[in-house]
Design an enzyme around this catalytic site. Structure first.
Site, mmCIF file in Angstrom:
data_model
loop_
_atom_site.group_PDB
_atom_site.id
_atom_site.type_symbol
_atom_site.label_atom_id
_atom_site.label_comp_id
_atom_site.label_asym_id
_atom_site.label_seq_id
_atom_site.Cartn_x
_atom_site.Cartn_y
_atom_site.Cartn_z
ATOM 1 N N HIS A 275 0.788 -1.159 -0.002
ATOM 2 C CA HIS A 275 0.050 -0.020 0.122
ATOM 3 C C HIS A 275 0.824 1.096 -0.028
ATOM 4 C CE1 HIS A 275 -3.861 -1.864 0.421
ATOM 5 N NE2 HIS A 275 -3.382 -3.033 1.355
ATOM 6 N N ASP A 338 -0.619 -5.163 5.853
ATOM 7 C CA ASP A 338 -1.718 -5.863 5.313
ATOM 8 C C ASP A 338 -1.721 -6.119 3.743
ATOM 9 O OD1 ASP A 338 -2.550 -3.204 4.948
ATOM 10 O OD2 ASP A 338 -4.714 -3.776 4.548
ATOM 11 N N GLU A 339 -1.993 -7.047 3.270
ATOM 12 C CA GLU A 339 -2.326 -7.315 1.715
ATOM 13 C C GLU A 339 -1.150 -6.983 1.137
ATOM 14 O OE1 GLU A 339 -6.913 -6.315 0.938
ATOM 15 O OE2 GLU A 339 -5.704 -4.431 1.152
ATOM 16 N N THR A 340 -0.129 -7.731 1.542
ATOM 17 C CA THR A 340 1.435 -7.344 1.033
ATOM 18 C C THR A 340 1.550 -8.458 -0.042
ATOM 19 O OG1 THR A 340 2.404 -8.458 2.740
ATOM 20 C CG2 THR A 340 2.339 -6.298 3.176
ATOM 21 N N HIS A 341 0.677 -8.402 -1.165
ATOM 22 C CA HIS A 341 0.815 -9.666 -2.290
ATOM 23 C C HIS A 341 2.369 -9.378 -3.196
ATOM 24 C CE1 HIS A 341 -2.962 -10.169 -0.489
ATOM 25 N NE2 HIS A 341 -3.410 -9.155 -1.418
#
Length: 533
Positions: A275, A338-341
């Site tokens: 992000h 979060d959401e560290t793809h």
């Protein structure tokens, strides 16, 4: 025989018929409205003893505060400022002793056992007395008093009254120390005045934490002197390509000051290592290939990452945390996670293991989204759980295991507490990736038993996040927040034994006229028997 002076638990049904959702009977034409029952407030008080004469606010009413307490005087002044426009009464604040009027008391026998935020409110024919051990308790008691007055008291023009408060006693302390709301100012920017408006709305329901999501792919919203392009360039746009914006350090200090005046602690979040497109676009050297991506105004997630292998990355993080810690008197710094793809798991662990000590270096406590439990949470770290009822067993177990080794939890299950989820398929705003979240669904769960295997003492509290992909105004924000925010606030404050949907929906319905008076365009949920609708 004289009744013993004991408080009884909150009555879950205040009057016959309310368990079925029927509104309270209207008074006969020309008859004055009955005073609001002491147990008809939100959040539900811990204990109520109704009875005795009602108190009537009049033109000669004074607000009495203890001498030597600037905080009590300030709270009393705030209350007077709220009540004067609608009542037309002068309501002077005085330190002169007396047993009549609205009386604020700090300390003493009536404040024993109330802790940092609890209060005792006693209403009778001559006075309403609010007692507390600490000023925060006086403030929360004042908010309860506000709800016990007729809803028209919230209007900014003279109203006819009468202004009665039912007789009896409320004894009230919070279930959880952490009762939060998050506002995403990155996807869409909200001005200082808009944030202040939301703070006032949160304070009415005894929320005591404001989590500000200050950075994301779409915008960087806080000035950092050592990296000036973050705000100047990275904050220049928002979702959909609008103008964006950012807070100067003076702006941020004003938000912190204002929140503190309403007994809310600001928790700033810099989301990383994912992000981070706004930061990567602002400084090319933060990218592994040294090339800055363009600014981003869409709504996809998981595509950006700081360069974990670069030494410069950690100098950047250190600078940001140092400046933000200096601006933030509260104990918490939120580092996202979060959401560290776009970050490999080994890189994620390396990054979090390196960054957490930087938070401690500046005297703060780490908060991160629950993915932090996939690394090595430091002692005292707080994980914010945003999983759903159907989140996989392995992910849930990792969180549970972390709590059994000392990590504490703030619960924000997305399909329960995310205020940006649509109410139903016809909701014009919001998202639906976590499913539709009705007013009942947002209220009808217990933080104490939500994650099986979590030690009771590991749950620090609850938080209601508001992500801003679809929000372009305060009206949009309020439509999604209300009425669900009030339910999450009650889950954080009220004892578990008071949680009952059929009783709550009646109490919630009574908030509608109050929100109407305040100009809040709330969602008229069909499962709530709204008063007068």
């Amino acid at each position: 025989m004289r009744r013993p002076r004991l408080l009884i638990p909150l009555l879950l049904v205040a009057a016959a018929g309310t368990a079925t959702g029927a509104s309270a009977a209207a008074p006969a034409p020309g008859a004055p409205a009955a005073a609001t029952p002491l147990d008809r407030v939100v959040p539900a008080p811990a204990a109520v003893r109704p009875g005795g004469a009602a108190f009537t606010l009049g033109s000669g009413t004074r607000i009495r505060v203890p001498a030597g307490s600037g905080e009590a005087r300030r709270i009393a002044g705030y209350l007077a400022g709220l009540l004067r426009p609608s009542t037309g009464f002068p309501l002077p604040v005085t330190t002169r002793g007396g047993a009549d009027g609205i009386v604020f008391r700090l300390g003493g026998r009536d404040a024993r056992g109330l802790g940092e935020e609890g209060y005792r409110l006693t209403s009778g024919g001559r006075a309403v007395t609010i007692s507390a051990a600490r000023p925060a308790g006086l403030f929360h008691g004042m908010q309860t008093l506000r709800q016990l007055l007729p809803a028209a008291v919230e209007k900014r023009s003279r109203q006819p009254g009468p202004w009665r408060v039912a007789g009896g006693t409320i004894l009230d302390t919070p279930r959880y120390a952490y009762r939060g709301a998050m506002l995403d100012v990155s996807r869409h920017f909200f001005t200082v005045e808009q944030v202040k408006r939301y703070i006032d709305q949160l304070a009415q329901y005894k929320v005591n934490k404001l989590h500000l999501h200050l950075s994301d792919d779409q915008g960087w919203r806080i000035a950092i002197d050592s990296w000036p392009r973050l705000a100047r360039y990275g904050g220049s746009t928002q979702v959909g390509g609008g103008r964006g914006g950012h807070y100067s350090k003076a702006d941020y200090r004003e938000i912190v000051r204002y929140a503190a005046s309403r007994y809310l602690t600001v928790i700033p979040e810099i989301d990383m290592p994912g992000h981070t497109n706004a930061a990567l676009a602002s400084y090319a050297d933060l990218n592994c290939d040294g090339k800055a991506p363009p600014l981003y105004t869409g709504t996809k997630v998981g595509f950006s990452s700081l360069c974990v292998s670069k030494k410069l990355t950690y100098q950047f993080v250190d600078d940001v945390l140092r400046e933000l810690a200096a601006l933030t008197p509260g104990r918490y710094l939120h580092i996202g996670g979060d959401e560290t793809h776009a970050t490999s798991h080994p890189d994620y662990v390396t990054f979090m293991d390196t960054v957490q000590p930087l938070v401690a270096k500046y005297g703060k406590t780490v908060v991160g989204w629950h993915e932090l439990t996939g690394a090595h949470p430091v002692k005292g770290a707080i994980a914010q759980y945003w999983g759903r009822d159907k989140t996989g067993a392995a992910e849930r177990q990792r969180v549970v295991d972390a709590t059994q080794h000392g990590t504490r939890l703030v619960l924000s299950p997305a399909d329960r507490a995310y205020l940006d989820m649509k109410y139903d398929k016809d909701t014009p705003l919001g998202l639906e990736w976590a499913g539709y979240v009705s007013v009942r669904r947002s209220y009808d769960w217990d933080p104490g038993s939500y994650l099986a295997g979590v030690p009771a003492g590991a749950v620090l509290g609850v938080e209601a996040p508001m992500w801003a992909e679809t929000l372009g105004s305060s009206a949009n924000l309020e439509y999604l927040a209300f009425p669900r925010l009030a339910g999450i606030a009650e889950l954080g404050w009220s004892p578990a034994r008071t949680h009952d949907w059929d009783a709550y929906r009646v109490r919630l319905a009574a908030q509608g006229p109050r929100w109407d008076a305040q100009g809040i365009d709330y969602y008229r949920a069909p499962e709530v028997p709204w008063v007068g609708r």
